[in-house]
Design a protein around this motif. Sequence first.
Motif, PDB file in Angstrom:
ATOM      1  N   ASP A  81       0.871  -1.169   0.000  1.00  0.00           N
ATOM      2  CA  ASP A  81       0.000   0.000   0.000  1.00  0.00           C
ATOM      3  C   ASP A  81       0.913   1.226   0.000  1.00  0.00           C
ATOM      4  O   ASP A  81       1.586   1.491   1.009  1.00  0.00           O
ATOM      5  CB  ASP A  81      -0.898  -0.001   1.239  1.00  0.00           C
TER       6      ASP A  81
ATOM      7  N   ARG B  39      -6.383   3.639   8.557  1.00  0.00           N
ATOM      8  CA  ARG B  39      -6.224   2.960   7.266  1.00  0.00           C
ATOM      9  C   ARG B  39      -5.714   1.529   7.462  1.00  0.00           C
ATOM     10  O   ARG B  39      -6.199   0.591   6.822  1.00  0.00           O
ATOM     11  CB  ARG B  39      -5.247   3.745   6.387  1.00  0.00           C
TER      12      ARG B  39
ATOM     13  N   LEU C 128      -7.578  -1.887   6.178  1.00  0.00           N
ATOM     14  CA  LEU C 128      -6.941  -2.717   5.157  1.00  0.00           C
ATOM     15  C   LEU C 128      -6.511  -4.083   5.674  1.00  0.00           C
ATOM     16  O   LEU C 128      -6.094  -4.932   4.886  1.00  0.00           O
ATOM     17  CB  LEU C 128      -5.725  -1.989   4.579  1.00  0.00           C
TER      18      LEU C 128
ATOM     19  N   GLU D 262      -8.580   8.100  -4.287  1.00  0.00           N
ATOM     20  CA  GLU D 262      -8.690   6.632  -4.269  1.00  0.00           C
ATOM     21  C   GLU D 262     -10.148   6.202  -4.355  1.00  0.00           C
ATOM     22  O   GLU D 262     -10.499   5.285  -5.109  1.00  0.00           O
ATOM     23  CB  GLU D 262      -8.037   6.113  -2.993  1.00  0.00           C
TER      24      GLU D 262
END
Length: 511
Positions: free
Chosen positions: A73, A296, A300, A375
Amino acid sequence: MTDFKPKWPSRHTGKALAASLLIAFGVLQAPGIHAQPALPTLGDGLELTTSAERRIGDSIIRELYRDPDYVDDPVLQEYVQGIFQSLVVAARARGELSPELEERFAWEILLGRDRTVNAFALPGGYMGVHLGLIGVVASRDELASVMAHELSHVTQRHIARLMAQQQRTTPLMIGAMVLGALAASKSPNAGQALMVGGQALAVQNQLNFSRDMEREADRMGYGLMAPAGFAPEGFVSMFDKLQQANRLNDNGSWPYLRSHPLTTERMADMHARLPSGQASLSLPVATLEHAMLAARARVLSRPGIDLLRQWAAEPASTGFAAQPLPKRVAAWYAAALSQAQLRDWAGARRMLEPLRQAVQGDASALRQARLLAAEVELQAGQPEAALQLLPAAGGTRPELALRSQTLVRLGRGSDATSALETWLATHPQDATLWQLLASAWQQQGQPLRALRAEAEARAAHYDYAAAVDRFKAGQELARKRNGPNDYIEASIIDTRLRTVASRLREQAAER
């Protein structure tokens, strides 16, 4: 004994991986298992050379790249790698990082989706960081403390020293097995007792050695914090979190069977290192950017649909407005990203608006909000809207990766090529951007260049067999084409094929 299969250590501590390394590369082999080739040695014949340690690390990393838990990422990678590089610079300035080590080791971070609170050092300067660790730390200082500890394992060559120590304890284990075999002719129980007792003594020696290393890594890592620009108090507050995370299996029992000092012992040592006169711990301040990136990491890590829905609804909960700003910012970020994961694009956009307003005065946080907005638009099938949110040029790897994906999606791969080639000229190990460049070339009707980029992406992850296959496919295609550009590209492919084929042979020989 089974062959060692490197994996993200999902339910084990990072040092369990080091223990697996000892088993994998130890000189004692179970019956029926082929002996490992002798390791390169230096000095007293027990310590690995830096080159040999790097090769071992490369072989492990090659497997981790293929693991489903591996994630590249760009946003999180940039943040964690930035912290790591600051610590590496501090280690060099303090004289803890020799020029040889700095040159030969990789100094690279790999992220894993595992939700456990953990990081681990590997041979050759590699470090693995779980998303679970990033998601739980309250500040960049706490994250830096864990990485400083693991970095100290690398700079102090602890893995090489562990291997050397195992070679010293191997005669104890062999002796116990021989005595056990002799005793078994008279009494099977006596023989088993002798073998188990001898192995226990060898293991205990190894555990004692590892405990000393943990204390050394704590001490050296703590010393890196302030020179690297981090609050040393992050070391102590992080120990509190580790104790909470491991309280079920770190209850103080059987301390002499542990490879690590007790968490409470290590906490006391870190408290004793606080500046004189500081009566209580001053917790490091969480930045808005860190709050967003911790959120985040939590999203994820694939927590499941139920948690995604819970995070998506949190900003509407009772009492949300009374929470501190970092917590609200983290909640809005997690809600927007969770809605995107759930493919609720309208819901994600609703969460992005208060997030942007809340971080207006913080440049780093505002950048993260814009990246997330771009995104979301790209995932929602709105590449034009995503491109409007990204800089026309410049930026770092997250912007470059996102802008390149967007341009390729728009059929404008030619606009992405130059920036990608410039980046890869100085970052040739970036497999993700090599793959993006391959897509951009393919879109422009340049299959030969696309094949070379695909091969470079495989080589960057040490998958030399796949890289050779792609380069050979490029050679075959070049024979059918006669343009001047193809001739130059074919020459590059021929040169790279020879280099990568040589590395493949070395890789096969090592196995």
